[in-house]
Scaffold this active site. Structure first.
Site, PDB file in Angstrom:
ATOM      1  N   LYS A 147       9.120   3.188  -2.194  1.00  0.00           N
ATOM      2  CA  LYS A 147       9.341   4.230  -3.203  1.00  0.00           C
ATOM      3  C   LYS A 147       8.549   5.473  -2.833  1.00  0.00           C
ATOM      4  O   LYS A 147       7.466   5.372  -2.258  1.00  0.00           O
ATOM      5  CB  LYS A 147       8.883   3.751  -4.590  1.00  0.00           C
ATOM      6  N   TYR A 195       1.404   2.249  -2.840  1.00  0.00           N
ATOM      7  CA  TYR A 195       0.634   1.002  -2.706  1.00  0.00           C
ATOM      8  C   TYR A 195      -0.183   0.961  -1.418  1.00  0.00           C
ATOM      9  O   TYR A 195      -1.070   0.122  -1.275  1.00  0.00           O
ATOM     10  CB  TYR A 195       1.561  -0.222  -2.732  1.00  0.00           C
TER      11      TYR A 195
END
Length: 277
Positions: free
Chosen positions: A78, A53
């Protein structure tokens, strides 16, 4: 009981740590500060991000600026498949900590299983190493099917505490959910708001009946199904509204109407790589 849930309620993970029952998703939001500050001000205590992201640094800054103590905010990131492998994953964890400006992360997930069995296991072993070193409180996976989790179990490694998958009334992924429940793996629901595609009559009529928005209905459905939904919004007003789901309970007959919307994998609206080899 779901009727006693609140925004401060938690789920106990298999490793003994506690995870809030609702979180804010910040996927691909390059300026997450407004949403994060609104969320923390109004009681959220879980924020879900990822290296992919590219917003870990502004997210960490917003959490510090919120005034909420670090140990009261459950923060997830992540590792994407392009960084899978033992050494690459260790470096990714270190880089994420640097980006956030934190000494540890509460949860770190393997973002998808698409790197293949060998790299999946190397990546997981690296996360176990980072957890043992105190850099990660809990570790888990995302978009994993039972087959992928069985690889971990068969390797003699501790099971992931969490599996984060796409979950909403149209995509309920029941075989994965059943497996996770059988092994005490918490299930997080990403895209729980179906990207706003909530005009199905079963949802809108339930919304009218309970005087709640369609978004609030599907989030409450998720909570009552035992999932941990991670609604994403960059709109501060919607962020606050998405947390107003603890003052009502959907009756069984209405839950069954929503359950009946399931289209299996055909109901997925995102990448959903649960069948990766």
């Amino acid at each position: 009981m779901t009727s006693t849930l609140s925004l401060r309620s938690t789920v106990k993970l298999l490793d003994g740590n506690a995870m809030p029952v609702l979180g804010l998703g910040v996927a691909l939001n390059e300026d997450p500060a407004p949403a994060v500050l609104a969320a923390l001000k109004h009681g959220y205590r879980q924020i879900d991000s990822a290296r992919h992201y590219k917003n870990e640094a502004p997210l960490g800054k917003a959490i510090r600026e919120s005034g909420v103590p670090r140990d009261q905010v459950f923060v997830t990131s992540k590792v994407f498949e392009s960084e899978h492998g033992y050494e690459a994953t260790l470096q990714a964890v270190q880089d994420s900590l640097h980006n956030f400006g934190f000494d540890y992360l509460d949860l770190f997930l393997i973002h998808s299983p698409r790197s293949g069995k060998a790299k999946r296991l190397e990546t997981y072993k690296a996360l176990l190493h980072a957890k043992k070193a105190g850099k990660l409180k809990s570790i888990g996976v995302s978009n994993y099917s039972p087959k992928h989790i069985e690889e971990i179990r068969e390797a003699g490694l501790e099971l992931p505490a969490v599996n984060q998958i796409e979950l909403h009334p149209f995509c309920q992924q029941q075989p994965i959910v059943d497996y996770c429940r059988a092994h005490n793996i918490a299930v997080q629901a990403f895209s729980p708001l179906v990207r706003g595609k909530l005009d199905d009559p079963a949802i809108t009529s339930t919304s009218t009946k309970y005087a709640k928005t369609p978004a609030q209905i599907v989030l409450r459905w998720s909570l009552q199904r035992g999932f941990v939904p991670l609604p994403k919004s960059a709109n501060s007003v919607r962020v606050v509204a998405n947390a107003q789901v603890f003052d009502f309970e959907i009756a069984q007959e209405d839950m069954e109407r929503l359950d009946a919307l399931d289209r299996g994998k055909a109901g997925a609206i995102t990448w959903n790589p649960v069948d990766a080899e």
